[in-house]
Design an enzyme around this catalytic site. Sequence first.
Site, PDB file in Angstrom:
ATOM      1  N   ASP A 180       0.727  -1.132   0.153  1.00 32.61           N
ATOM      2  CA  ASP A 180       0.043   0.024   0.021  1.00 32.61           C
ATOM      3  C   ASP A 180       0.715   1.449   0.024  1.00 32.61           C
ATOM      4  O   ASP A 180       1.996   1.178   0.595  1.00 32.61           O
ATOM      5  CB  ASP A 180      -0.754  -0.157   1.099  1.00 32.61           C
ATOM      6  CG  ASP A 180      -2.152   0.843   1.198  1.00 32.61           C
ATOM      7  OD1 ASP A 180      -2.119   1.440  -0.313  1.00 32.61           O
ATOM      8  OD2 ASP A 180      -2.610   1.276   2.139  1.00 32.61           O
TER       9      ASP A 180
ATOM     10  N   HIS B 284       2.803   3.685  -8.833  1.00 31.90           N
ATOM     11  CA  HIS B 284       2.626   2.173  -9.384  1.00 31.90           C
ATOM     12  C   HIS B 284       3.992   1.641  -9.853  1.00 31.90           C
ATOM     13  O   HIS B 284       4.194   0.592  -9.810  1.00 31.90           O
ATOM     14  CB  HIS B 284       1.475   2.100 -10.043  1.00 31.90           C
ATOM     15  CG  HIS B 284       0.053   2.364  -9.258  1.00 31.90           C
ATOM     16  ND1 HIS B 284      -0.026   2.077  -8.066  1.00 31.90           N
ATOM     17  CD2 HIS B 284      -1.122   3.088  -9.894  1.00 31.90           C
ATOM     18  CE1 HIS B 284      -1.291   2.580  -7.661  1.00 31.90           C
ATOM     19  NE2 HIS B 284      -1.717   3.171  -8.723  1.00 31.90           N
TER      20      HIS B 284
ATOM     21  N   GLU C  97     -12.032  -4.403  -4.984  1.00 30.87           N
ATOM     22  CA  GLU C  97     -12.571  -2.855  -4.763  1.00 30.87           C
ATOM     23  C   GLU C  97     -11.663  -2.005  -5.617  1.00 30.87           C
ATOM     24  O   GLU C  97     -12.271  -1.190  -5.968  1.00 30.87           O
ATOM     25  CB  GLU C  97     -12.512  -2.696  -3.367  1.00 30.87           C
ATOM     26  CG  GLU C  97     -13.844  -3.283  -2.396  1.00 30.87           C
ATOM     27  CD  GLU C  97     -13.177  -4.526  -2.153  1.00 30.87           C
ATOM     28  OE1 GLU C  97     -12.090  -5.039  -2.134  1.00 30.87           O
ATOM     29  OE2 GLU C  97     -14.361  -5.378  -1.754  1.00 30.87           O
TER      30      GLU C  97
ATOM     31  N   ARG D 251     -11.703   1.952  -8.904  1.00 29.57           N
ATOM     32  CA  ARG D 251     -10.981   3.305  -9.185  1.00 29.57           C
ATOM     33  C   ARG D 251     -11.190   3.781 -10.590  1.00 29.57           C
ATOM     34  O   ARG D 251     -11.674   3.192 -11.476  1.00 29.57           O
ATOM     35  CB  ARG D 251      -9.447   3.163  -9.125  1.00 29.57           C
ATOM     36  CG  ARG D 251      -9.170   2.372  -7.397  1.00 29.57           C
ATOM     37  CD  ARG D 251      -7.677   2.471  -7.371  1.00 29.57           C
ATOM     38  NE  ARG D 251      -7.427   2.294  -5.999  1.00 29.57           N
ATOM     39  CZ  ARG D 251      -6.156   2.098  -5.276  1.00 29.57           C
ATOM     40  NH1 ARG D 251      -5.329   2.293  -6.070  1.00 29.57           N
ATOM     41  NH2 ARG D 251      -6.003   1.938  -3.903  1.00 29.57           N
TER      42      ARG D 251
ATOM     43  N   LEU E 182      11.142 -20.415  -4.426  1.00 29.08           N
ATOM     44  CA  LEU E 182      10.082 -19.642  -3.889  1.00 29.08           C
ATOM     45  C   LEU E 182       8.749 -19.669  -4.915  1.00 29.08           C
ATOM     46  O   LEU E 182       8.823 -19.493  -5.967  1.00 29.08           O
ATOM     47  CB  LEU E 182      10.528 -18.111  -3.973  1.00 29.08           C
ATOM     48  CG  LEU E 182       9.513 -17.044  -3.434  1.00 29.08           C
ATOM     49  CD1 LEU E 182       9.051 -16.899  -2.149  1.00 29.08           C
ATOM     50  CD2 LEU E 182       9.956 -15.570  -3.991  1.00 29.08           C
TER      51      LEU E 182
ATOM     52  N   ARG F 110       1.857  -4.895   6.206  1.00 31.01           N
ATOM     53  CA  ARG F 110       1.045  -3.906   5.474  1.00 31.01           C
ATOM     54  C   ARG F 110       2.074  -2.587   5.496  1.00 31.01           C
ATOM     55  O   ARG F 110       2.354  -2.107   6.549  1.00 31.01           O
ATOM     56  CB  ARG F 110      -0.289  -3.661   5.935  1.00 31.01           C
ATOM     57  CG  ARG F 110      -0.990  -2.474   5.029  1.00 31.01           C
ATOM     58  CD  ARG F 110      -2.282  -2.441   5.369  1.00 31.01           C
ATOM     59  NE  ARG F 110      -3.047  -1.389   4.241  1.00 31.01           N
ATOM     60  CZ  ARG F 110      -4.198  -1.485   3.955  1.00 31.01           C
ATOM     61  NH1 ARG F 110      -5.150  -2.501   4.110  1.00 31.01           N
ATOM     62  NH2 ARG F 110      -4.634  -0.542   2.784  1.00 31.01           N
TER      63      ARG F 110
HETATM   64  C1  IPE Z   1      -5.598  -2.902  -0.411  1.00 31.34           C
HETATM   65  O1  IPE Z   1      -5.094  -1.461  -0.671  1.00 31.34           O
HETATM   66  C2  IPE Z   1      -5.331  -3.322  -1.758  1.00 31.34           C
HETATM   67  C3  IPE Z   1      -4.046  -3.672  -2.399  1.00 31.34           C
HETATM   68  C4  IPE Z   1      -2.853  -3.175  -1.690  1.00 31.34           C
HETATM   69  C5  IPE Z   1      -3.926  -4.161  -3.616  1.00 31.34           C
HETATM   70  P1  IPE Z   1      -6.095  -0.259  -0.856  1.00 31.34           P
HETATM   71  O2  IPE Z   1      -5.448   1.368  -0.726  1.00 31.34           O
HETATM   72  O3  IPE Z   1      -7.119  -0.633  -1.909  1.00 31.34           O
HETATM   73  O4  IPE Z   1      -6.964  -0.376   0.483  1.00 31.34           O
HETATM   74  P2  IPE Z   1      -7.726   0.530   1.257  1.00 31.34           P
HETATM   75  O5  IPE Z   1      -8.907   1.471   0.334  1.00 31.34           O
HETATM   76  O6  IPE Z   1      -6.957   1.664   1.914  1.00 31.34           O
HETATM   77  O7  IPE Z   1      -8.613  -0.100   2.482  1.00 31.34           O
HETATM   78  C1  IPE Z   2      -1.353   0.215  -3.610  1.00 27.05           C
HETATM   79  O1  IPE Z   2      -1.100   1.698  -3.352  1.00 27.05           O
HETATM   80  C2  IPE Z   2      -1.485  -0.235  -4.764  1.00 27.05           C
HETATM   81  C3  IPE Z   2      -2.776  -0.837  -5.042  1.00 27.05           C
HETATM   82  C4  IPE Z   2      -3.922  -0.921  -4.207  1.00 27.05           C
HETATM   83  C5  IPE Z   2      -3.302  -1.358  -6.421  1.00 27.05           C
HETATM   84  P1  IPE Z   2      -2.343   2.542  -3.498  1.00 27.05           P
HETATM   85  O2  IPE Z   2      -2.672   2.829  -4.975  1.00 27.05           O
HETATM   86  O3  IPE Z   2      -3.495   1.975  -2.740  1.00 27.05           O
HETATM   87  O4  IPE Z   2      -1.660   3.954  -2.985  1.00 27.05           O
HETATM   88  P2  IPE Z   2      -2.510   4.866  -1.942  1.00 27.05           P
HETATM   89  O5  IPE Z   2      -2.649   4.027  -0.679  1.00 27.05           O
HETATM   90  O6  IPE Z   2      -3.592   5.503  -2.207  1.00 27.05           O
HETATM   91  O7  IPE Z   2      -1.281   5.927  -1.575  1.00 27.05           O
HETATM   92 MG    MG Z   3      -3.984   2.206  -0.695  1.00 26.77          MG
END
Ligand code: IPE
Ligand code: IPE
Ligand code: MG
Length: 246
Positions: free
Chosen positions: A22, A39, A69, A73, A133, A190
């Site tokens: 995340d 990303h 979910e 986006r 792995l 996380r």
């Molecule tokens: C969880 O992260 C999903 C992934 C890392 C793929 P999100 O950024 O989508 O989760 P929330 O919205 O903070 O709960």
């Molecule tokens: C995690 O980073 C990647 C995915 C969920 C695909 P985020 O895109 O959720 O980045 P933040 O949490 O909004 O910073």
């Molecule tokens: Mg996120």
Amino acid sequence: MLSYKDKIDISRLPKHIAIIMDGNGRWANEQGYDRIFGHQNGVISVRETTEAAAEIGIEYLTLYAFSTENWNRPQSEVDALMELLIDTIEKETPTLNKNNVRLMAIGDLSRLPGNAAEKLQRCIAQTSINTGLALVLALSYSSRWEITNAIKNISNEVKEGKYSTEDINYELISKHLTTNTIPDPDLLIRTSGETRISNFLLWQIAYTELYFTQTHWPAFRKENFYEAICNFQQRDRRYGKCEEKK
Ligand code: IPE
Ligand code: IPE
Ligand code: MG
């Protein structure tokens, strides 16, 4: 000074580490870039972490790359993520083979765009005989989706007379999840400071040790990974039991 890697007790490694990757968007925004840049840099962290896990002999590494979910986006971000997925899988297949890494995937893969699903299946097939792995990508994955699916399948099998309601136990449920060949995670990491699970492996983490770090995913490097393992190794896993009285 000893590095975290040197401090790891190789005889007590977690067998399976899962990561909620995340903070890509925040990491990029903090530097004045758009989320996609985050990303793109997250891919470097995936490479580093996979290498780090393979180097010390971790058996399973599961990476939460895209949740059910996350389909909600903006389309431009979803498209960019899918493109990145295709590109990365294609480019990394030779490296996975070189490092004896086997790719696996969990999630509702039928929702992936055709070319992404195709490239993914190709990479899975091309790395399937590797014995090092196991790198498990959670794609279009959510735990509630997975458990709902398992309940549907079990219900149908009971209806068909394959087994009775009394046969339903933890083991049978685990066998109907997408992780059926994978042991439960020992450690869940996380990144980025959020202390929630976001629909990831709810059944499987019943007794998993949780580790949260402020580091955003694109800044996560081998030493961060090894630090999490050191932290894990200081914990006492009791599984509901208590110390034997002397
Ligand atoms: C969880 O992260 C999903 C992934 C890392 C793929 P999100 O950024 O989508 O989760 P929330 O919205 O903070 O709960
Ligand atoms: C995690 O980073 C990647 C995915 C969920 C695909 P985020 O895109 O959720 O980045 P933040 O949490 O909004 O910073
Ligand atoms: Mg996120």
